[in-house]
Design a protein around this motif. Structure first.
Motif, PDB file in Angstrom:
ATOM      1  N   THR A  79       0.850  -1.185   0.000  1.00 34.32           N
ATOM      2  CA  THR A  79       0.000   0.000   0.000  1.00 34.32           C
ATOM      3  C   THR A  79       0.886   1.236   0.000  1.00 34.32           C
ATOM      4  OG1 THR A  79      -1.670  -1.213   1.275  1.00 34.32           O
ATOM      5  CG2 THR A  79      -1.889   1.185   1.140  1.00 34.32           C
ATOM      6  N   ALA A  80       0.856   1.981  -1.103  1.00 31.92           N
ATOM      7  CA  ALA A  80       1.725   3.146  -1.260  1.00 31.92           C
ATOM      8  C   ALA A  80       1.256   4.295  -0.378  1.00 31.92           C
ATOM      9  CB  ALA A  80       1.765   3.578  -2.723  1.00 31.92           C
ATOM     10  N   GLU A  81       2.086   5.330  -0.287  1.00 31.62           N
ATOM     11  CA  GLU A  81       1.782   6.487   0.544  1.00 31.62           C
ATOM     12  C   GLU A  81       0.461   7.140   0.151  1.00 31.62           C
ATOM     13  OE1 GLU A  81       3.077   7.655   3.171  1.00 31.62           O
ATOM     14  OE2 GLU A  81       5.033   6.688   3.341  1.00 31.62           O
ATOM     15  N   ASN A  82       0.173   7.106  -1.147  1.00 30.85           N
ATOM     16  CA  ASN A  82      -1.069   7.727  -1.618  1.00 30.85           C
ATOM     17  C   ASN A  82      -2.289   6.813  -1.461  1.00 30.85           C
ATOM     18  OD1 ASN A  82      -0.767   5.850  -3.695  1.00 30.85           O
ATOM     19  ND2 ASN A  82       0.203   7.339  -5.053  1.00 30.85           N
ATOM     20  N   GLY A  83      -2.096   5.649  -0.846  1.00 28.82           N
ATOM     21  CA  GLY A  83      -3.207   4.724  -0.623  1.00 28.82           C
ATOM     22  C   GLY A  83      -3.443   3.748  -1.743  1.00 28.82           C
ATOM     23  N   ALA A  84      -2.717   3.876  -2.858  1.00 30.29           N
ATOM     24  CA  ALA A  84      -2.916   2.986  -3.994  1.00 30.29           C
ATOM     25  C   ALA A  84      -2.269   1.627  -3.729  1.00 30.29           C
ATOM     26  CB  ALA A  84      -2.333   3.610  -5.258  1.00 30.29           C
ATOM     27  N   PRO A  85      -3.009   0.523  -3.943  1.00 33.03           N
ATOM     28  CA  PRO A  85      -2.413  -0.807  -3.757  1.00 33.03           C
ATOM     29  C   PRO A  85      -1.572  -1.191  -4.972  1.00 33.03           C
ATOM     30  CG  PRO A  85      -4.716  -1.012  -4.405  1.00 33.03           C
ATOM     31  CD  PRO A  85      -4.442   0.456  -4.289  1.00 33.03           C
ATOM     32  N   VAL A  86      -0.414  -1.776  -4.699  1.00 33.50           N
ATOM     33  CA  VAL A  86       0.454  -2.273  -5.764  1.00 33.50           C
ATOM     34  C   VAL A  86       0.508  -3.786  -5.599  1.00 33.50           C
ATOM     35  CG1 VAL A  86       2.709  -2.113  -6.860  1.00 33.50           C
ATOM     36  CG2 VAL A  86       1.766  -0.129  -5.645  1.00 33.50           C
ATOM     37  N   ALA A  87      -0.085  -4.523  -6.531  1.00 34.61           N
ATOM     38  CA  ALA A  87      -0.287  -5.962  -6.367  1.00 34.61           C
ATOM     39  C   ALA A  87       0.975  -6.763  -6.659  1.00 34.61           C
ATOM     40  CB  ALA A  87      -1.415  -6.429  -7.281  1.00 34.61           C
ATOM     41  N   GLY A  88       1.156  -7.844  -5.901  1.00 35.29           N
ATOM     42  CA  GLY A  88       2.188  -8.832  -6.189  1.00 35.29           C
ATOM     43  C   GLY A  88       3.612  -8.367  -6.025  1.00 35.29           C
ATOM     44  N   VAL A  89       3.848  -7.374  -5.173  1.00 40.57           N
ATOM     45  CA  VAL A  89       5.197  -6.832  -5.042  1.00 40.57           C
ATOM     46  C   VAL A  89       6.147  -7.855  -4.420  1.00 40.57           C
ATOM     47  CG1 VAL A  89       6.586  -5.045  -3.937  1.00 40.57           C
ATOM     48  CG2 VAL A  89       4.373  -4.463  -4.922  1.00 40.57           C
TER      49      VAL A  89
ATOM     50  N   ASP B 202     -13.135  -5.571  -4.833  1.00 36.66           N
ATOM     51  CA  ASP B 202     -11.737  -5.300  -5.152  1.00 36.66           C
ATOM     52  C   ASP B 202     -11.496  -3.802  -5.150  1.00 36.66           C
ATOM     53  OD1 ASP B 202     -11.035  -7.910  -5.397  1.00 36.66           O
ATOM     54  OD2 ASP B 202     -11.389  -8.015  -7.552  1.00 36.66           O
ATOM     55  N   PRO B 203     -10.386  -3.359  -4.561  1.00 33.74           N
ATOM     56  CA  PRO B 203     -10.112  -1.926  -4.517  1.00 33.74           C
ATOM     57  C   PRO B 203      -9.957  -1.348  -5.920  1.00 33.74           C
ATOM     58  CG  PRO B 203      -8.186  -3.195  -3.856  1.00 33.74           C
ATOM     59  CD  PRO B 203      -9.326  -4.152  -3.945  1.00 33.74           C
ATOM     60  N   GLU B 204     -10.564  -0.193  -6.107  1.00 33.04           N
ATOM     61  CA  GLU B 204     -10.465   0.472  -7.394  1.00 33.04           C
ATOM     62  C   GLU B 204      -9.076   1.095  -7.553  1.00 33.04           C
ATOM     63  OE1 GLU B 204     -12.595   0.579  -9.826  1.00 33.04           O
ATOM     64  OE2 GLU B 204     -14.138  -0.582  -8.787  1.00 33.04           O
ATOM     65  N   PRO B 205      -8.515   0.990  -8.770  1.00 32.37           N
ATOM     66  CA  PRO B 205      -7.223   1.650  -8.995  1.00 32.37           C
ATOM     67  C   PRO B 205      -7.337   3.156  -8.741  1.00 32.37           C
ATOM     68  CG  PRO B 205      -7.783   0.177 -10.818  1.00 32.37           C
ATOM     69  CD  PRO B 205      -9.006   0.278  -9.954  1.00 32.37           C
ATOM     70  N   GLN B 206      -6.388   3.676  -8.022  1.00 31.58           N
ATOM     71  CA  GLN B 206      -6.414   5.088  -7.682  1.00 31.58           C
ATOM     72  C   GLN B 206      -5.347   5.834  -8.465  1.00 31.58           C
ATOM     73  OE1 GLN B 206      -6.311   5.850  -3.484  1.00 31.58           O
ATOM     74  NE2 GLN B 206      -7.580   4.079  -2.980  1.00 31.58           N
ATOM     75  N   THR B 207      -5.724   7.003  -8.939  1.00 31.22           N
ATOM     76  CA  THR B 207      -4.764   7.857  -9.621  1.00 31.22           C
ATOM     77  C   THR B 207      -4.055   8.710  -8.577  1.00 31.22           C
ATOM     78  OG1 THR B 207      -6.184   7.953 -11.574  1.00 31.22           O
ATOM     79  CG2 THR B 207      -4.446   9.635 -11.369  1.00 31.22           C
ATOM     80  N   PRO B 208      -2.730   8.570  -8.473  1.00 32.12           N
ATOM     81  CA  PRO B 208      -2.010   9.353  -7.460  1.00 32.12           C
ATOM     82  C   PRO B 208      -2.238  10.844  -7.644  1.00 32.12           C
ATOM     83  CG  PRO B 208      -0.597   7.666  -8.423  1.00 32.12           C
ATOM     84  CD  PRO B 208      -1.840   7.704  -9.251  1.00 32.12           C
ATOM     85  N   ALA B 209      -2.419  11.530  -6.529  1.00 28.90           N
ATOM     86  CA  ALA B 209      -2.677  12.973  -6.585  1.00 28.90           C
ATOM     87  C   ALA B 209      -1.400  13.718  -6.965  1.00 28.90           C
ATOM     88  CB  ALA B 209      -3.185  13.451  -5.228  1.00 28.90           C
ATOM     89  N   ARG B 210      -1.573  14.755  -7.740  1.00 28.63           N
ATOM     90  CA  ARG B 210      -0.434  15.581  -8.143  1.00 28.63           C
ATOM     91  C   ARG B 210      -0.146  16.610  -7.054  1.00 28.63           C
ATOM     92  NH1 ARG B 210       1.651  15.150 -13.001  1.00 28.63           N
ATOM     93  NH2 ARG B 210       0.610  13.852 -14.551  1.00 28.63           N
ATOM     94  N   GLN B 211       1.114  16.935  -6.942  1.00 31.15           N
ATOM     95  CA  GLN B 211       1.539  17.900  -5.930  1.00 31.15           C
ATOM     96  C   GLN B 211       1.854  19.245  -6.590  1.00 31.15           C
ATOM     97  OE1 GLN B 211       4.875  16.165  -3.894  1.00 31.15           O
ATOM     98  NE2 GLN B 211       3.665  14.531  -2.943  1.00 31.15           N
ATOM     99  N   ASP B 212       1.853  20.249  -5.777  1.00 31.86           N
ATOM    100  CA  ASP B 212       2.218  21.589  -6.248  1.00 31.86           C
ATOM    101  C   ASP B 212       3.743  21.686  -6.301  1.00 31.86           C
ATOM    102  OD1 ASP B 212       2.460  24.206  -6.932  1.00 31.86           O
ATOM    103  OD2 ASP B 212       1.765  25.010  -5.001  1.00 31.86           O
ATOM    104  N   CYS B 213       4.271  21.730  -7.497  1.00 34.05           N
ATOM    105  CA  CYS B 213       5.727  21.732  -7.683  1.00 34.05           C
ATOM    106  C   CYS B 213       6.263  23.119  -8.057  1.00 34.05           C
ATOM    107  CB  CYS B 213       6.115  20.741  -8.777  1.00 34.05           C
ATOM    108  SG  CYS B 213       5.458  19.076  -8.522  1.00 34.05           S
TER     109      CYS B 213
END
Length: 437
Positions: A116-126, A194-205
């Motif tokens: 589970t990445a910082e943005n909450g998105a699951p990365v399967a089979g790591v 099943d968790p829905e794929p999440q698009t990581p949020a963009r940051q202010d750069c």
């Protein structure tokens, strides 16, 4: 001889047949005619009834029944099917099992260890990916055993199927996707969906100075940030496994990882770009580097697990080592399972010489590898052969007319078959063969 009278010759005076006798003679013929007529009428009536012309009993034909569609409980309503998860306490790892129908007496199960990445998105089979058929048993549990009799998984659904209990024994899967012994063991609960794929949020750069190229790149690409985070997590797991099994190699492993990061940073930030897409090539370089690094770390960790008991699942372990040698050549000698036996007889200077002698490798030979140096085979050659059972490697390096053989058991030991052939083919072209130690 007296002749009969005309009346006698014409039959006059003979006894006439009675009425009973005549009726007896005609009866079979009448019966035959009656049966023939009855049979003909029967055929006609059956044909008429079948055609629908006679719509009364017994000639009324039965109406065809509409087809009945029966839904399969195993596919639609079985509560054991679906996705089951079990979080690993104190970490971002989540064990996941996706159970689907596998027939009347079996389930198909896909096991993964996800991140589970910082943005909450699951990365399967790591940290592993394995599929198996769970066969139902008489006690209501299900079991899967691989062909090598090494990986064993027992599954039981409890408390009205609200929980799934998994017991795992042995390593499951190939080295590059290995789920180690007991990694799946635990209690799972069914996910609602099943968790829905999440698009990581963009940051202010916008506040990052242009001079900080790397920081600005990662800030603007969420997927790249996730790739870096996941790779770091896989590296941390590899380091834990290394410390548990080959603690003396941990320091070198950490130093090599720092060097890798520096090399990737240097190469990718200096990648040539175009004015139309100044960041595209750099992003691609980082992304491919992290993918390759993560795949290598997974294979490396899988080999660490399999090396603890090479007799169990030996062929799988040997195949994994052969594949590693095919891909990385003499770098295979730096695997920790060979370090204890090879470091005393192959110092760093000789290891570097072997790397040079195998700059241009021949056909990939798995556990046996050979190659030539930059100046050609007549000046410099190298070869090695791995023995998985004994955790040893025999090395040969040729410099001009001299060959040096590095063998863990010295000159008295019998050389591996392929390396022995390699040496025989060169005996007429060299003047000296030296064995170390």
């Amino acid at each position: 001889m007296p002749q009969g009278t005309p009346d006698e010759q014409d039959g006059v005076g003979q006894e006439l047949p009675t009425a009973e006798a005549t009726a007896a003679e005609d009866s079979p013929q009448k019966k035959s005619r009656v049966l023939g007529v009855g049979l003909t009428l029967g055929i006609v009536c059956c044909a008429a009834g079948a055609s629908g012309y006679l719509d009364f009993w017994p000639f009324r034909t039965a109406q065809p029944k509409a087809p009945v569609h029966v839904s399969s409980p195993a596919a639609d309503t079985d509560p054991r099917l679906g996705t089951w998860t079990s979080a690993v306490p104190g970490s971002k790892w989540v064990r996941t099992i996706r159970v689907s129908s596998g027939g009347v007496h079996a389930f198909r199960a896909a096991f993964t260890v996800d991140y589970t990445a910082e943005n909450g998105a699951p990365v399967a089979g790591v940290l592993g990916d394995y599929s198996a058929n769970l066969l139902m048993q008489s006690d209501g549990e299900a079991q899967a055993i691989d062909s090598e009799q090494v990986c064993q998984i027992q599954a039981s659904w409890q408390a009205d199927n609200q929980q799934l209990v998994i017991r795992q024994k042995g390593h499951c899967g190939e080295a590059a996707n290995l789920i180690p012994d007991h990694a799946l063991t635990g209690t799972y609960r069914k996910a609602q969906q099943d968790p829905e794929p999440q698009t990581p949020a963009r940051q202010d750069c916008s506040q990052i100075p242009a001079a900080k190229v790397e920081e600005k790149l990662f800030c603007g690409d969420p997927s790249l940030r996730t790739a870096r985070e996941v790779t770091a997590a896989v590296y941390a797991d590899a380091l834990v496994q290394l410390r548990a099994r080959y603690a003396e190699q941990a320091g070198e492993f950490e130093a090599a990882n720092q060097q890798w990061q520096a090399d990737v940073r240097k190469v990718c930030l200096n990648t040539q770009t175009t004015p139309e897409d100044p960041d595209g090539a750099k992003l691609t370089c980082f992304g491919q580097s992290y993918d390759a690094r993560m795949n290598w770390l997974r294979l490396y960790t899988g080999l660490l697990h399999l090396s603890t008991d090479p007799e169990k699942g030996f062929q799988r372990y040997a195949d994994a080592l052969a594949g590693y040698a095919d891909s990385y050549g003499s770098q295979a000698l730096r695997l920790p399972m060979f370090a204890k036996r090879m470091l005393p007889i192959l110092p760093a200077a000789d290891a570097a010489e072997l790397d040079s002698a195998m700059t241009h490798r021949g056909s990939r030979g798995g556990l046996y590898q050979w190659g030539c140096g930059p100046m050609g085979c007549d000046h410099q050659e190298g070869a090695f052969e791995i023995d998985p059972k004994r955790a040893s490697v025999t090395v040969a390096i040729r410099n001009g007319s001299k060959i040096t053989v590095f063998s863990p058991d010295g000159e008295a030991a019998e050389l591996p078959e392929n390396l022995h052939t390699w040496l025989e083919q060169r005996t007429t072209r060299v003047r000296e063969i030296v064995y170390k130690p």
